[in-house]
Structures are given as structure tokens and as C-alpha cells.
Scaffold this motif. Structure first.
Motif, short mmCIF file in Angstrom:
data_model
loop_
_atom_site.label_atom_id
_atom_site.label_comp_id
_atom_site.label_asym_id
_atom_site.label_seq_id
_atom_site.Cartn_x
_atom_site.Cartn_y
_atom_site.Cartn_z
N ARG A 10 13.82 34.39 54.04
CA ARG A 10 14.46 33.82 55.24
C ARG A 10 15.78 33.13 54.92
O ARG A 10 16.50 32.73 55.82
N ASN A 11 16.07 32.98 53.66
CA ASN A 11 17.30 32.31 53.24
C ASN A 11 18.39 33.36 52.99
O ASN A 11 18.19 34.29 52.21
N PRO A 12 19.56 33.23 53.63
CA PRO A 12 20.62 34.22 53.41
C PRO A 12 21.10 34.29 51.95
O PRO A 12 21.55 35.34 51.50
N LEU A 13 21.00 33.18 51.22
CA LEU A 13 21.41 33.20 49.81
C LEU A 13 20.58 34.18 49.00
O LEU A 13 21.07 34.79 48.05
N PHE A 14 19.32 34.34 49.36
CA PHE A 14 18.44 35.29 48.67
C PHE A 14 18.99 36.71 48.80
O PHE A 14 19.06 37.45 47.83
N TRP A 15 19.38 37.09 50.01
CA TRP A 15 19.86 38.45 50.25
C TRP A 15 21.24 38.68 49.64
O TRP A 15 21.53 39.76 49.13
N ILE A 16 22.08 37.65 49.65
CA ILE A 16 23.38 37.77 49.00
C ILE A 16 23.20 37.93 47.49
O ILE A 16 23.87 38.73 46.85
N MET A 17 22.26 37.15 46.92
CA MET A 17 21.98 37.27 45.48
C MET A 17 21.51 38.68 45.14
O MET A 17 21.96 39.27 44.15
N LEU A 18 20.60 39.24 45.95
CA LEU A 18 20.12 40.60 45.69
C LEU A 18 21.26 41.62 45.78
O LEU A 18 21.35 42.52 44.94
N ALA A 19 22.10 41.47 46.78
CA ALA A 19 23.21 42.42 46.95
C ALA A 19 24.19 42.33 45.79
O ALA A 19 24.64 43.36 45.26
N LEU A 20 24.53 41.12 45.37
CA LEU A 20 25.48 40.97 44.26
C LEU A 20 24.91 41.49 42.95
O LEU A 20 25.62 42.14 42.17
N ASN A 21 23.65 41.22 42.68
CA ASN A 21 23.06 41.72 41.44
C ASN A 21 22.92 43.23 41.46
O ASN A 21 23.11 43.89 40.44
N GLY A 22 22.60 43.80 42.62
CA GLY A 22 22.55 45.26 42.73
C GLY A 22 23.93 45.89 42.57
O GLY A 22 24.09 46.93 41.91
N LEU A 23 24.94 45.26 43.16
CA LEU A 23 26.30 45.77 43.04
C LEU A 23 26.81 45.68 41.60
O LEU A 23 27.47 46.59 41.11
N SER A 24 26.48 44.60 40.91
CA SER A 24 26.93 44.49 39.52
C SER A 24 26.25 45.53 38.64
O SER A 24 26.86 46.06 37.71
N THR A 25 25.00 45.87 38.95
CA THR A 25 24.31 46.94 38.22
C THR A 25 24.99 48.28 38.46
O THR A 25 25.22 49.05 37.52
N ALA A 26 25.34 48.55 39.72
CA ALA A 26 26.03 49.81 40.04
C ALA A 26 27.40 49.87 39.38
O ALA A 26 27.81 50.92 38.86
#
Length: 83
Positions: A10-26
Motif C-alpha cells: 500500500r506504500n508507493p515507495l514499495f512500488w517505486i523501489m521495485l520498479a527502480l531495482n527491476g530497471l537497474s537489472t535490465a
């Protein structure tokens, strides 16, 4: 600091963290597996490292702070006035 606080859907920081870590992996995969010139490799690698650092910082913030749903509500200290 608890690892269980990391999962806060429910926290937007959680989803931003997931997106940034996924993008850095890509981006890291692109830098390693695609033929880029030196500047392209530095640019993609820099973005990958930046995304990873910001994602780790967000994960650290999520683990340090109490989730909003788990914090107990403070009773109101105001006394009701006459109606």
C-alpha cells in the motif's frame, strides 16, 4: 529495522523501489549483452548504478519506518466542548 517491513504494497515507495531495482537489472543486462560504444556503456551503467542506489535507499527507508497501517492511533487529547 525489520525485513518484514520491506513488503508494504500500500506504500508507493514499495512500488517505486521495485520498479527502480527491476530497471537497474535490465540496464545491467543491456550493458553486458549488447554491443555499445564506451559512452553508451558508461551511460547505461551509470543509470543502472544510480537506479540500484536509489532503490536500496528506498528499501532502507521502508525497513526503518513503521508501516502506516501498523502504527497505533493516539487517543485525542482534546475534550469535547458543549454542544
Amino acid at each position: 529495522m525489520k525485513f518484514s517491513r520491506l513488503f508494504q504494497p500500500r506504500n508507493p515507495l514499495f512500488w517505486i523501489m521495485l520498479a527502480l531495482n527491476g530497471l537497474s537489472t535490465a540496464l545491467a543486462w543491456i550493458a553486458q549483452n549488447r554491443p555499445l560504444n564506451v559512452w553508451g556503456t558508461l551511460l547505461v551503467g551509470g543509470f543502472a548504478i544510480g537506479n540500484a542506489v536509489i532503490g536500496l535507499w528506498l528499501a532502507w527507508r521502508l525497513m526503518r519506518n513503521e508501516p502506516a497501517a501498523d502504527t497505533p492511533q493516539q487517543p485525542s487529547t482534546q475534550t469535547p466542548g458543549p454542544n
